[in-house]
Design a protein around this motif. Structure first.
Motif, short mmCIF file in Angstrom:
data_model
loop_
_atom_site.label_atom_id
_atom_site.label_comp_id
_atom_site.label_asym_id
_atom_site.label_seq_id
_atom_site.Cartn_x
_atom_site.Cartn_y
_atom_site.Cartn_z
N ARG A 209 -14.89 -13.99 -24.14
CA ARG A 209 -13.53 -13.75 -24.64
C ARG A 209 -12.84 -15.05 -25.07
NH1 ARG A 209 -10.33 -10.78 -20.25
NH2 ARG A 209 -8.89 -10.41 -21.96
N ILE A 210 -13.54 -16.17 -25.00
CA ILE A 210 -12.93 -17.45 -25.38
C ILE A 210 -12.38 -17.40 -26.80
CG2 ILE A 210 -13.57 -19.81 -26.08
CD1 ILE A 210 -15.03 -20.17 -23.52
N TYR B 112 -4.66 -16.82 -29.85
CA TYR B 112 -3.39 -17.05 -29.16
C TYR B 112 -2.76 -18.39 -29.52
CZ TYR B 112 -4.88 -13.09 -26.28
OH TYR B 112 -5.29 -11.87 -25.84
N LEU B 113 -3.59 -19.40 -29.76
CA LEU B 113 -3.06 -20.69 -30.23
C LEU B 113 -2.41 -20.54 -31.60
CD1 LEU B 113 -5.62 -23.46 -29.22
CD2 LEU B 113 -3.17 -23.48 -28.77
N GLU C 274 1.94 -17.62 -23.17
CA GLU C 274 1.69 -16.82 -21.97
C GLU C 274 0.30 -16.20 -21.99
OE1 GLU C 274 3.45 -12.84 -19.72
OE2 GLU C 274 4.59 -13.76 -21.36
N LYS C 275 -0.07 -15.55 -23.10
CA LYS C 275 -1.39 -14.93 -23.18
C LYS C 275 -2.49 -15.98 -23.15
CE LYS C 275 -0.50 -10.55 -25.52
NZ LYS C 275 -0.81 -9.73 -26.72
N PHE C 276 -2.26 -17.11 -23.79
CA PHE C 276 -3.28 -18.17 -23.82
C PHE C 276 -3.62 -18.63 -22.41
CE2 PHE C 276 -4.76 -22.50 -23.75
CZ PHE C 276 -5.68 -22.55 -24.77
N PHE C 277 -2.62 -19.00 -21.64
CA PHE C 277 -2.91 -19.58 -20.33
C PHE C 277 -3.38 -18.52 -19.33
CE2 PHE C 277 -0.25 -23.10 -21.97
CZ PHE C 277 -1.20 -24.09 -21.81
N GLU D 247 -17.49 -24.22 -26.73
CA GLU D 247 -16.67 -23.19 -27.38
C GLU D 247 -15.21 -23.66 -27.42
OE1 GLU D 247 -17.14 -20.24 -28.75
OE2 GLU D 247 -18.94 -19.28 -27.95
N LEU D 248 -14.73 -24.19 -26.29
CA LEU D 248 -13.36 -24.70 -26.23
C LEU D 248 -13.19 -25.90 -27.14
CD1 LEU D 248 -12.73 -24.39 -22.39
CD2 LEU D 248 -11.55 -23.11 -24.19
N THR D 249 -14.19 -26.77 -27.19
CA THR D 249 -14.11 -27.94 -28.07
C THR D 249 -13.91 -27.51 -29.52
OG1 THR D 249 -15.47 -29.33 -26.64
CG2 THR D 249 -15.40 -29.91 -28.97
N ALA D 250 -14.68 -26.52 -29.97
CA ALA D 250 -14.56 -26.07 -31.36
C ALA D 250 -13.16 -25.54 -31.65
CB ALA D 250 -15.61 -24.99 -31.65
N ILE D 251 -12.60 -24.77 -30.71
CA ILE D 251 -11.27 -24.21 -30.89
C ILE D 251 -10.22 -25.32 -30.94
CG2 ILE D 251 -9.47 -22.83 -29.77
CD1 ILE D 251 -11.76 -21.02 -28.72
#
Length: 548
Positions: free
Chosen positions: A335-336, A342-343, A349-352, A379-383
């Motif tokens: 779900r990442i 959300y960003l 709120e939804k992001f965190f 995955e987080l790095t790409a986002i």
């Protein structure tokens, strides 16, 4: 709010009409033009609802202006003004679709009556019921696409509340109950026939769905939608027949799994015989809640990607694969992709909430450099790289944010440290988005303030100001009021009144010269404007200062 354009080659008439109409109770945003070309230029930039125009003007007369504006805005209502009671003009304007025709000698009442008539016609054309009926007709045509988009969003992992889900099911005509569990099955075409061209694949998928329905529609209501990697996804709920009890809370299944596997075997055989296609299927061992559907979908999809799932014409249930913590964690990491959404939506709120859930699910991994932590990190790095680049935030984070930690996993001692870094970076991104929005808003409002002060005697129309700050007039008007607490027109009026007071008090300028200094070429119009704002005429105000 209606947008009205007043056009005449005599400035005193434009200003007088603007003042008269501004004092009415109609919800109008007024714009002025002093010839047809200027009016047309405004109409090219703004939607115009009503035009009040002189019919006889140099270069471009009113009838030609009417044709050009109606071509741009077909619903626009046009009222003609003229000093001549000439039947040929009346006939020409009515043929062109004019709402009314008013002689300049008739005074204000006929003009206001024509304005009321125009607004009534607009309201009649744009009634709520007519708009809703039209929207429903368009929605009906788009229902297949809207249904698939909505059901895909449920699979993506951000399920709405049961109430919202119930409303959407009803609105889209989906056959499901929002509070009842749902059963999922996924199909994969293992190998396409050599004689099937790319454009024919959709037809064959449709045929597979037809065969699936032939076997299942007697006992289930179902919906098919596309999944990842060109897979086919079916969501099912039972009717009131033999499997209704299996979908009740705490039910044991009551033969549901054996039935599903047997029927899917029949679907496989039929597809092989009639379509010459080899298909594989995975099916849930039992129904799940709508809230648990994204995780269930991810765990079923994972069965295609390892072990027996790599074969052809396989048929699997997830019963033999325990829903342990590792599988639950994998489902959450999938779900990442929602964090990116959300960003972009600036939904802190939804992001965190999702970020913390994902971070906690990965926390128990034995090593940062393998498995889920590795997948989640990059995955987080790409986002984050995408959004930092969009916001030009690398330089800002470089001062204290150590951006190398964004893409160098070895700089983190543990997943907890990496997750804390990403969370801190997200906080900084949200702050930057908020600060950037506030800064740009302040800059726009300050530029309006400065332009008004520098051009107090010039053109301060909303159209001119919007050109100056490169925004649409409507958006500028809304932005300015939200930031300053007053409308642009009220601000301009207050600035002109204050300057006029100073000039009347401190200079020897004549009344009409003071009026010209604050943007009013007509002395009578300036007098009416000043008295409306101060309850005194300019001369009375000047005389009152001498008594002090």
């Amino acid at each position: 709010m209606y947008r009205m354009l007043i056009v005449d080659d005599e400035a005193i008439i434009v200003e007088g009409l603007t003042e008269t109409i501004a004092q009415s109770d109609y919800p109008l945003e007024l714009h002025q033009a002093y010839d047809g070309e200027e009016a047309l230029d405004i109409a090219r930039k703004l939607r115009i609802d009503i035009v009040l125009t002189d019919i006889q003007m140099p270069e471009m007369d009113g009838t030609r202006l009417q044709r050009e504006i109606v071509r741009l805005w077909p619903r626009c209502k046009v009222i003609f003004l003229t000093g001549y009671n000439d039947f040929s003009y009346i006939q020409s304007s009515i043929r062109g679709g004019a709402v009314d025709y008013v002689l300049k000698t008739e005074g204000d009442e006929p003009i206001l009556a024509a304005l009321a008539k125009s607004i009534a016609l607009i309201d009649e054309e744009m009634t709520y019921d007519r708009l809703i009926v039209g929207a429903r007709e368009q929605m009906k045509a788009a229902l297949p696409v809207l249904r698939k988009e909505y059901m895909s969003s449920l699979l993506a992992g951000d399920p709405p509340s049961a109430g919202s889900r119930r409303a959407q099911f009803a609105e889209l005509g989906l056959p499901f109950e929002a509070d009842r569990p749902v059963l999922a099955a996924i199909g994969r075409i293992d190998k396409w026939r050599d004689d099937i061209a790319g454009g024919d694949k959709a037809l064959f998928r449709y045929s597979v769905d037809n065969i699936f329905r032939e076997f299942f529609s007697r006992d289930f209501v179902l919906f098919q939608l596309p999944g990842e990697h060109e897979r086919l996804v079916w969501l099912m709920q039972p009717g009131d027949g033999k499997f209704a009890a299996a979908f009740a809370p705490g039910a044991e299944g009551d033969g549901l799994q054996a039935y599903m596997l047997g029927m899917l075997e029949s679907v496989q055989s039929a597809c092989s015989q009639y379509l010459q296609l080899a298909l594989s299927f995975v099916v849930a061992s039992g129904p799940c809640s709508w809230e648990a559907l994204p995780a269930k979908y991810d765990s079923l999809s994972a069965l295609f990607e390892r072990g027996l799932g790599l074969g052809s014409e396989m048929l699997l249930s997830d019963e033999r694969f325990a829903e342990g913590s590792d599988r639950q964690a994998r489902a959450k990491v999938k779900r990442i992709r929602l964090l990116d959404q959300y960003l972009a939506q600036k939904d802190r709120e939804k992001f965190f909430r999702l970020f913390d859930d994902i971070a906690a699910s990965v926390e128990g991994a034995p090593s940062l450099h393998s498995g889920l932590p590795l997948e989640a990190f990059f995955e987080l790095t790409a986002i984050f790289v995408s959004h930092m680049n969009r916001l030009d935030a690398f330089a800002a984070l470089g001062a204290g944010g150590q951006p190398s930690k964004l893409y160098a996993i070895h700089e983190h001692a543990s997943w907890a440290e990496a997750a804390a870094y990403f969370r801190q970076t997200a906080e900084r991104l949200f702050e930057r988005m908020s600060d950037e929005s506030e800064t740009e808003t302040n800059e726009v409002v300050d530029r309006v303030y400065q332009y008004v002060q520098d051009n107090i005697a010039g053109d301060l129309s909303l159209n001119r100001l919007s050109d100056h700050v490169y925004l649409t007039p409507f958006y500028l008007s809304r932005l300015f009021k939200a930031k300053s607490g007053q409308s642009i027109s009220d601000y301009i009026t207050s600035e002109r009144v204050e300057l006029a007071k100073r000039l009347l008090a401190e200079s020897h300028l004549k009344i009409h010269e003071v009026g010209m200094s604050v943007g009013y070429d007509s002395a009578p119009y300036f007098t009416r404007f000043f008295k409306k704002a101060t309850k005194l005429t300019p001369q009375e105000y000047r005389d009152s200062l001498k008594k002090i």
